[in-house]
Every structure is written in C-alpha cells, then in structure tokens.
Design a protein around this motif. Structure first.
Motif, PDB file in Angstrom:
ATOM      1  N   GLY A   1     -16.157 -77.568   7.049  1.00 27.99           N
ATOM      2  CA  GLY A   1     -16.775 -76.424   6.384  1.00 27.99           C
ATOM      3  C   GLY A   1     -17.148 -75.325   7.361  1.00 27.99           C
ATOM      4  N   VAL A   2     -17.662 -75.724   8.533  1.00 34.51           N
ATOM      5  CA  VAL A   2     -17.978 -74.722   9.565  1.00 34.51           C
ATOM      6  C   VAL A   2     -16.698 -74.011  10.004  1.00 34.51           C
ATOM      7  N   GLY A   3     -15.602 -74.771  10.102  1.00 35.82           N
ATOM      8  CA  GLY A   3     -14.318 -74.167  10.444  1.00 35.82           C
ATOM      9  C   GLY A   3     -13.864 -73.165   9.399  1.00 35.82           C
ATOM     10  N   LEU A   4     -14.035 -73.503   8.123  1.00 34.50           N
ATOM     11  CA  LEU A   4     -13.689 -72.566   7.052  1.00 34.50           C
ATOM     12  C   LEU A   4     -14.454 -71.258   7.210  1.00 34.50           C
ATOM     13  N   GLY A   5     -15.767 -71.370   7.433  1.00 37.91           N
ATOM     14  CA  GLY A   5     -16.604 -70.179   7.527  1.00 37.91           C
ATOM     15  C   GLY A   5     -16.313 -69.337   8.751  1.00 37.91           C
ATOM     16  N   THR A   6     -16.219 -69.983   9.922  1.00 36.05           N
ATOM     17  CA  THR A   6     -15.976 -69.223  11.148  1.00 36.05           C
ATOM     18  C   THR A   6     -14.558 -68.660  11.191  1.00 36.05           C
ATOM     19  N   GLY A   7     -13.589 -69.413  10.664  1.00 34.87           N
ATOM     20  CA  GLY A   7     -12.222 -68.904  10.611  1.00 34.87           C
ATOM     21  C   GLY A   7     -12.103 -67.706   9.687  1.00 34.87           C
ATOM     22  N   GLY A   8     -12.742 -67.805   8.519  1.00 36.61           N
ATOM     23  CA  GLY A   8     -12.733 -66.676   7.594  1.00 36.61           C
ATOM     24  C   GLY A   8     -13.429 -65.463   8.172  1.00 36.61           C
ATOM     25  N   THR A   9     -14.534 -65.692   8.877  1.00 33.90           N
ATOM     26  CA  THR A   9     -15.264 -64.576   9.478  1.00 33.90           C
ATOM     27  C   THR A   9     -14.435 -63.886  10.554  1.00 33.90           C
ATOM     28  N   GLY A  10     -13.814 -64.680  11.434  1.00 34.11           N
ATOM     29  CA  GLY A  10     -13.010 -64.091  12.505  1.00 34.11           C
ATOM     30  C   GLY A  10     -11.851 -63.275  11.974  1.00 34.11           C
TER      31      GLY A  10
END
Length: 419
Positions: free
Chosen positions: A324-333
């Motif tokens: 989930g953290v990967g989803l959020g940080t990837g989407g943000t980047g």
C-alpha cells in the motif's frame, strides 16, 4: 530502465567490493551519497541548459556521460575513486530523466500526457528490479565488473537510435524561431496528410530573453506551484529511498523471513506497488483533477504507514501495508512528474521538471541516511514507520493548497496559450 539499472547497480557490487578491499560495508555510505548528490547537481544544472540548447542534445550528452563513467568503474581500486566516478555518473543520471519527461510530454496528446509520463517514470523502478535479476546471472559468470560493463554498453548501443529516431521538441524549436524545415519534417510524420507547404511555425510561449527558464518557475505567482511540487517530491522521495535502501535490512526485524517472505521479496512487493501506483494515477488523471489525485496518493501513503507501524508484528498484514505504501508513493511520484510536465510552459519545462526532481533528491539523501541513524539509535520499528507519516502529512497539506491554483494554470486559458 537503463537509468534505473545504472543507478541501483552499485548496491549489487558494494558487498563484493567490501570483501575484496577489506572495507566495512558502512564505508560505502558515501559512495551511495555521492551518486545521489551528483544526480541532484546534474538536475539543477542541466535542466536550464536543456531549455537553452535543446532537450535531445542534453539527453544524448547525459547518456554518454553516465555510460562512460559506469564503464570506467571497472578500473577503480579504492573507495575514493569509486566516490568520484559515482558522482560524475550521477550528473548524467540526474539530467537524463527530466529531458526524457519533457520530450515525452511535448509530443503527447494532452488527454494521454499524464498516463504516458507515468509509464515513462515506471522505467526507473523496473530498471532497479532488473538489476537484482540480472545480477543472479551476470555476477557468477563475470563478477561485479560485468554489471558495470553491461550498464555502460547498453546506453551506448542506444545512442545510434537516439541520434536517428529521437526528434527534438517542435515547440522548443518554434520558440527559438529557427529550424523551420526540421519542424515541418517532424510534423509530417505526426500528421502525414497535413499540407505544410510554405508554413511558418511559431510558439506563443514567453521569450527566454525577457524571463529565462529559471525566472519562469517563479513569475506570475508560479512560485506557489513550484514550491508545492518541490516540497511534495522531497517528502515522497524521502520515504521511497528509506524503503528501497533499508527494507531488506528491516525485514529480519519484521520477522517476515520466518513467515516465508524474504527481505528481497518484500522489496519486490514494494516496487510492484510503486509500478502499479504510477500507472494507476496516470489513468485516473485522464478524467480527474491532477492535483487532487496527487494529494490523495500521498495521503494514502500516510495511512498505510500508520497501518504498517500498528501491525509491524504481523508478517502478512505488514507485507500488505508495504504494498500500500508503494501504491501511494508510486502514484505521488508519477503524479508530481505529470503535473510538472503540464504546469510549466515550453520555455521552462525541462528546468521545471529537473528542479522538481533535484529538490526531491534532497529527500532521497535524507531518507538514505535516516535509516542508518535510526537503526544505530535503536529506535523501534513501529516508531520508525509512524515517524515517516510526518513528511507525508506535510506533502498532503502542501498539495491541498496547490490543488486549485495548479489546475487553473494547467487547464485555464493562459496555460493553453503557453502550450
């Protein structure tokens, strides 16, 4: 992908070099930092040059730079030499991606721009993932030098394709007012049925002589969006580099290996989340407000970090939280890159994207160092993950303030004229 490979390859070679040179693994911290610092300096310096001399020329020079200095790494025999080479290679790595994003955004239809920029930025984590896979086959046969030879030769092989097939931005050339024949040749490939005979191409962007690429980042109230993108990317990359550098080490403390999930697998779960998050936000940006989506993505990261801190002793739930953290940080980047590619006008686009990424590198350096500091201080895992919520909350608040202003600039009449 090659950029991501050459960025991460030192992590595969460091343990082997530490053994060969009889150096502690901690001595390679400055090596990692030198590469990141070089990328920051390269992004700061080469972005304005790309807006003055052309995206294609700078992209080719950057590719030659990081490929040659990656090849030169096979002759080093000390940590100090390795630090110097990684810094110079980082200069090229820092300048290549912003030029690629600027070129992509300027050739994309507006409705697909965010998606295609997001797909482009997925190349970096995919290249990082490939580094570990390639190392399994290359290092047993050719040693650590084989990795740097591969990372240096591959981009050199692509140079002939770049010279032949990669066009420079027609908007950039029209803004300069020269190379009219080249513009017509490129646009005939884009639209073969269009009659471009005796056509003169112009751009409605602002003259660089009156403002300059750096001045355009702050003129007319644009400083609000510029600072918002800087802060958001810094906070996001802080978390990304904390996870990519320290997650395998923290995996043992998470007890996930006892549950059959190794540290490398946990890292792959995180990188998979980044890739899916990047593409997902690109798809969503075709129909929804970009600034709001970035705000939601970084807020999502904060929620999953809280969950990871709360369920740190449960391997399965912890792995889901990491994804989930990967989803959020990837989407943000990917979202920040897509917003920057649209937010800035042609005459400052490469500079704007480069400086957003450069400020983000400060966060990557902090995140890389912070993991070691927290481990040395014996800070508990729950406290470490929950402490990372703070920068994500700051990023969420900043994007909340930008959401309306950024959309006016990206979608309103002045932006359409500038593009």
């Amino acid at each position: 992908m090659i950029d991501g490979f050459d960025n991460i390859v030192i992590g595969q070679a460091a343990p082997v070099l530490a053994t060969l040179w009889g150096a502690p693994k901690s001595a390679f911290g400055p090596v990692f930092g030198a590469g990141l610092f070089g990328m920051m300096v390269g992004a700061f310096g080469l972005g304005p040059i790309a807006d003055c001399k052309g995206r294609k020329a700078v992209l080719i020079v950057c590719t030659i730079m990081f490929s040659l200095f990656s090849l030169a790494t096979v002759w080093v025999d000390s940590i100090n030499e390795l630090i110097a080479l990684r810094f110079v290679a980082g200069l090229g790595l820092g300048g290549a991606v912003p030029c690629a994003i600027a070129l992509t955004s300027e050739f994309c239809p507006r409705r697909n721009r965010a998606l295609l920029v997001a797909i482009l930025t997925c190349g970096t984590p995919l290249g990082g993932m490939l580094t570990g896979i390639v190392a399994l086959f290359v290092m047993p046969a050719y040693g650590w030098k084989g990795m740097f030879i591969l990372g240096g030769v591959l981009p050199l092989l692509f140079l002939s394709l770049m010279f032949t097939w990669l066009p420079d931005s027609v908007k950039y050339m029209a803004l300069r007012g020269d190379r009219q024949g080249t513009i017509a040749l490129i646009l005939r490939k884009v639209s073969p049925d269009e009659d471009l005979t005796n056509t003169r191409f112009v751009s409605q962007g602002v003259s660089r002589a009156t403002r300059g690429p750096v001045g355009s980042l702050f003129a007319g109230g644009a400083w609000k969006g510029t600072v918002s993108l800087w802060v958001t990317n810094l906070c996001n990359l802080l978390v990304i580099y904390f996870f990519t550098n320290w997650l395998p080490t923290l995996a043992t403390a998470l007890h996930v290996e006892g549950a059959g999930v190794h540290g490398s697998a946990l890292s792959s779960i995180y990188l998979a989340g980044i890739t899916i998050g990047s593409i997902s936000i690109g798809l969503l940006m075709r129909r929804h407000v970009a600034g709001v989506l970035v705000m939601c993505s970084i807020g999502l990261s904060a929620i999953f970090l809280l969950g990871l801190g709360a369920f740190v002793s449960s391997p399965v739930i912890a792995a889901l939280m990491v994804f989930g953290v990967g989803l959020g940080t990837g989407g943000t980047g990917a979202g920040v890159n897509a917003v920057a590619a649209t937010f800035y006008p042609t005459e400052a686009r490469a500079t704007g994207i480069s400086w957003v990424l450069a400020l983000g590198r400060i966060g990557s350096i902090i995140g890389s160092l912070m993991g070691g500091i927290l481990l040395a201080a014996n800070v508990g895992l729950s406290a470490q993950f929950q402490g990372l919520v703070l920068p994500m909350v700051v990023g969420t608040a900043v994007m909340f303030g930008m959401r309306h202003y950024g959309e006016v600039r990206m979608r309103g009449k002045p932006a359409s004229q500038a593009h």
